[in-house]
Design a protein around this motif. Structure first.
Motif, short mmCIF file in Angstrom:
data_model
loop_
_atom_site.label_atom_id
_atom_site.label_comp_id
_atom_site.label_asym_id
_atom_site.label_seq_id
_atom_site.Cartn_x
_atom_site.Cartn_y
_atom_site.Cartn_z
N SER A 296 137.75 77.47 57.02
CA SER A 296 137.69 78.68 56.82
C SER A 296 136.18 78.74 55.85
N TYR A 297 135.88 77.79 55.04
CA TYR A 297 134.69 77.55 54.23
C TYR A 297 133.22 77.28 55.31
N ASN A 298 133.59 77.02 56.44
CA ASN A 298 132.35 76.67 57.46
C ASN A 298 133.21 76.46 58.80
N SER A 356 133.17 78.35 45.40
CA SER A 356 132.58 77.73 46.77
C SER A 356 133.15 76.47 47.26
N PHE A 357 132.78 76.14 48.29
CA PHE A 357 133.54 74.94 49.07
C PHE A 357 133.93 73.80 48.20
#
Length: 456
Positions: A296-298, A356-357
């Motif tokens: 879901s982060y990328n 963040s990731f």
């Protein structure tokens, strides 16, 4: 324990051969025996659990393919992931009582054969209901493996080494995710080969080792110390003496479900159940949803990249299960490590939900680091407080109740993802329950009401 030296003609092995006297003190001989047991038994147990956990949780890697190819929704996926635990939990206690009666060798081999075949059947699900049914059957097939092995460990290891042994056994969960996620990512890339989807190849190939492993268990796993051909008669006697000397747990004269009597009357068992429930929600929510949360982060990540990144938190979990359980040598340390560990799990997941990731990945690793430290410590309590069939049913009962969390966690995670559109929304739910478990942990008590002598 006597320190009298054995006679010059004491047998040196189970064959009855005689040899020179062993002037080593019994306590020292027991330590040597425990080391030998670690080397002979733990590889079998760890590998069995690696295979079982890969087969139990590899649907996490198949989630996207199942949604695309058979139209499985996020909520249906979460329900199916959780349904595994319905039959698993229902059959835990009967399965462990059967193991206590027929022996670990036969029963663990039977479990591995049936779950391996059913895991391969996951390749042929075609809609929601077929997915639900195979998941429930898989849970029924595997029921009793984990509590059975925990009980089995209590037959071999004295209290001061039991948490370490359980911690090493639970290393299998971490290694399963470290190994399983990248392998799953590679197998998914076989999509289209032989007319099968990648997730179908993954289920077929990853289910086969359990079928093969059942034969290794059958031929190599002794039912107990008395059957161990790798121990001498003197070693068996010293180990038996050491285990009997510390066996003050309540027993049951029954070998059936009536053995649950002492378990249900013990308030500490119910407290452990509550703590373990919060812990299992965290374990299985991460096991089933970590790959999709990472992605879901990328959204451009390949399945192999997702698998490799997913392995990192489980490497942290493996490090924790190796490094920390050995220090759980008295009740104060046990309470501190369980409570502090649950707080760290909650904190790590809050970091993951709000960052963040790269920082989120650190949060996932912090949470995972304590997962199996907590579990290895909690399962020293029932075998300290109970013995015989009562201990077998007690371990299974705690695991059964805790696995309700294995159903609720993925189900809630799937529902929250579908209603909010955010795959990280369920992390707040896990964090709140982990903090509740941390508070409950301070009520844990030693079996005798006195702290054991701390070991360095």
């Amino acid at each position: 324990m006597s320190t009298t030296s054995p006679s010059p003609t004491e047998p040196t092995g189970s064959s009855g051969r005689t040899g020179p006297a062993d002037d080593t003190a019994p306590d020292t001989r027991t330590e040597v025996t425990i080391t030998k047991i670690f080397r002979r038994l733990m590889p079998i147990l760890v590998i069995a659990y690696i295979i079982s956990f890969i087969d139990r949780t590899n649907i996490g890697m198949a989630k996207e393919g199942l949604e695309t190819d058979i139209g499985l929704s996020a909520a249906a996926y979460g329900l199916g992931a959780g349904l595994f635990f319905v039959f698993y939990a229902f059959l835990e206690v009967p399965s462990n009582l059967i193991l206590n009666r027929v022996g670990a060798r036969f029963w663990i081999a039977r479990i591995m054969l049936t779950w391996g075949l059913l895991s391969m059947c996951m390749a042929f699900v075609w809609n929601d209901w077929s997915f639900y049914i195979v998941r429930m059957l898989l849970g029924a097939a595997e029921a009793g493996l984990y509590p059975g092995i925990i009980f089995y460990i209590s037959l071999w290891f004295p209290k001061k080494t039991r948490a370490k042994a359980i911690g090493i056994f639970l290393l299998g969960v971490s290694l399963a995710n470290v190994i399983g996620a990248p392998i799953g990512g590679l197998l998914l890339q076989m999509d289209g080969f032989g007319g099968l989807h990648g997730w179908q190849w993954m289920f077929l190939i990853e289910g086969a080792p359990a079928v093969i492993m059942c034969f290794w268990v059958w031929f190599k796993l002794p039912n107990g110390p008395k059957d161990a051909t790798f121990l001498t008669d003197a070693e068996k006697e010293d180990l038996s003496r050491a285990l009997k000397a510390e066996d003050k747990g309540e027993q049951s004269s029954h070998g059936d479900l009536r053995a649950l009597g002492p378990v249900l009357k013990d308030k500490q068992i119910w407290l452990i159940v509550a703590i373990y429930f919060t812990h299992q929600i965290a374990v299985y929510s991460l096991s089933y949803f970590l790959p999709s949360m990472i992605k879901s982060y990328n959204d451009d990540m390949s399945s192999l990249t997702v698998g490799l990144i997913t392995a990192l938190p489980w490497i942290a979990a493996a490090a924790g299960s190796i490094l920390l359980p050995r220090f759980a040598t008295n009740i104060t340390r046990k309470k501190s490590m369980v409570s502090g560990g649950l707080v760290l799990i909650a904190g790590g997941l809050v970091i993951a939900a709000t960052s963040s990731f790269l920082i989120a990945l650190v949060g996932f690793c912090l949470s995972a680091f304590m997962l199996f430290v907590i579990q290895s410590i909690l399962f020293t309590f029932p075998t300290d407080r109970l013995s015989g069939a009562a201990a077998a049913s007690g371990v299974a009962f705690i695991n059964t109740c805790g696995l309700v969390g294995g159903f609720i966690g993925p189900t809630v995670m799937g529902s929250l993802e579908e209603t909010t559109g955010n795959s990280l929304a369920g992390l707040w739910f896990i964090s709140i329950l982990a903090v509740c478990g941390a508070a409950l942990a301070w009520g844990l008590k030693a079996a005798t009401g006195r702290e054991a002598v701390a070991e360095p």
